[in-house]
Design an enzyme around this catalytic site. Structure first.
Site, PDB file in Angstrom:
ATOM      1  N   HIS A  61       4.429   2.041  -1.507  1.00  0.00           N
ATOM      2  CA  HIS A  61       4.931   3.023  -0.539  1.00  0.00           C
ATOM      3  C   HIS A  61       3.766   3.524   0.317  1.00  0.00           C
ATOM      4  CE1 HIS A  61       7.744   5.916   1.080  1.00  0.00           C
ATOM      5  NE2 HIS A  61       6.810   6.837   0.958  1.00  0.00           N
ATOM      6  N   ASN A  95       6.863  -0.986  -6.896  1.00  0.00           N
ATOM      7  CA  ASN A  95       7.072  -0.811  -5.460  1.00  0.00           C
ATOM      8  C   ASN A  95       5.780  -0.312  -4.834  1.00  0.00           C
ATOM      9  OD1 ASN A  95       8.580  -0.548  -2.987  1.00  0.00           O
ATOM     10  ND2 ASN A  95       8.672   1.657  -3.332  1.00  0.00           N
ATOM     11  N   SER A 140       4.931  -8.791   5.394  1.00  0.00           N
ATOM     12  CA  SER A 140       3.466  -8.953   5.449  1.00  0.00           C
ATOM     13  C   SER A 140       2.836  -8.747   4.068  1.00  0.00           C
ATOM     14  CB  SER A 140       2.843  -8.016   6.482  1.00  0.00           C
ATOM     15  OG  SER A 140       2.950  -6.673   6.086  1.00  0.00           O
TER      16      SER A 140
END
Length: 195
Positions: A106, A104, A13
């Site tokens: 998180h 990244n 997504s």
């Protein structure tokens, strides 16, 4: 314009929101998955983004897997890597070649709740807020330098599903915004070093 590879292991997504956020600063040139059955690969096909998959099970070790992955990235002229639900630690082969060029996202306010099931960890801990962190990737699990964070309040009525939706809503806005900022800065620095 930077050529970006998005790495995803599952649903993808965040991959969609990153593609929708493209502008003159970046273009998603590749969706890579370590899971050949990943729904992210289907999403890539549906929106016309090149996709590739390598299964770590097909390799004798991580070194061999990452050597092929690096060759794939180089062949596709990838400048920057964006992890979006990629469930593997990046090893030294990729980290060295793409030093300071891997980010990244998180679903917590790191350093709180690193690793798997951060939303469940936050609910179990009974905290009043969690959030989203975007960070550079290093050899640890969710330990790289933090680029941006945004808080998400946890209400008493929140379930795992409702909190996940709130966190993902922030992720889908914050990730493309942050990528644009990072990659525009990168372009400015590159131009300055040429002149």
């Amino acid at each position: 314009m930077k050529r970006v590879a998005v790495f995803a292991s599952g649903n993808g997504s965040n991959f969609n929101s990153i593609v929708e956020g493209e502008d003159e600063s970046y273009q998603v040139a590749l969706l890579f998955s370590d899971q050949p059955q990943s729904y992210a690969l289907t999403r890539a096909i549906d929106i016309g983004v090149k996709s590739e998959s390598l299964s770590p099970k097909d390799y004798p070790d991580k070194l061999a897997y990452e050597a092929d992955l690096l060759a794939l990235l180089i062949r596709n002229h990838i400048d920057f890597i964006v992890l979006a639900g990629y469930m593997r630690l990046i090893g030294p082969t990729i980290l060295k070649y793409y030093k300071d060029k891997i980010v990244n996202i998180h679903p917590s306010l790191l350093p709180e709740f690193p690793g798997l099931n951060a939303i469940g960890q936050a609910l179990d801990a009974g905290v009043r807020e969690t959030g989203v962190t975007i960070h550079y990737v290093d050899e640890g699990m969710d330990t790289g330098p933090i680029i941006k964070q945004e808080k998400v309040l946890i209400e008493k009525a929140d379930t795992y599903e409702s909190l996940q939706k709130k966190v993902q809503k922030v992720e889908h806005r914050l990730y493309p915004e942050t990528l644009k900022e990072l990659l525009r800065k990168d372009e400015v620095v590159a131009e300055a070093s040429v002149n």
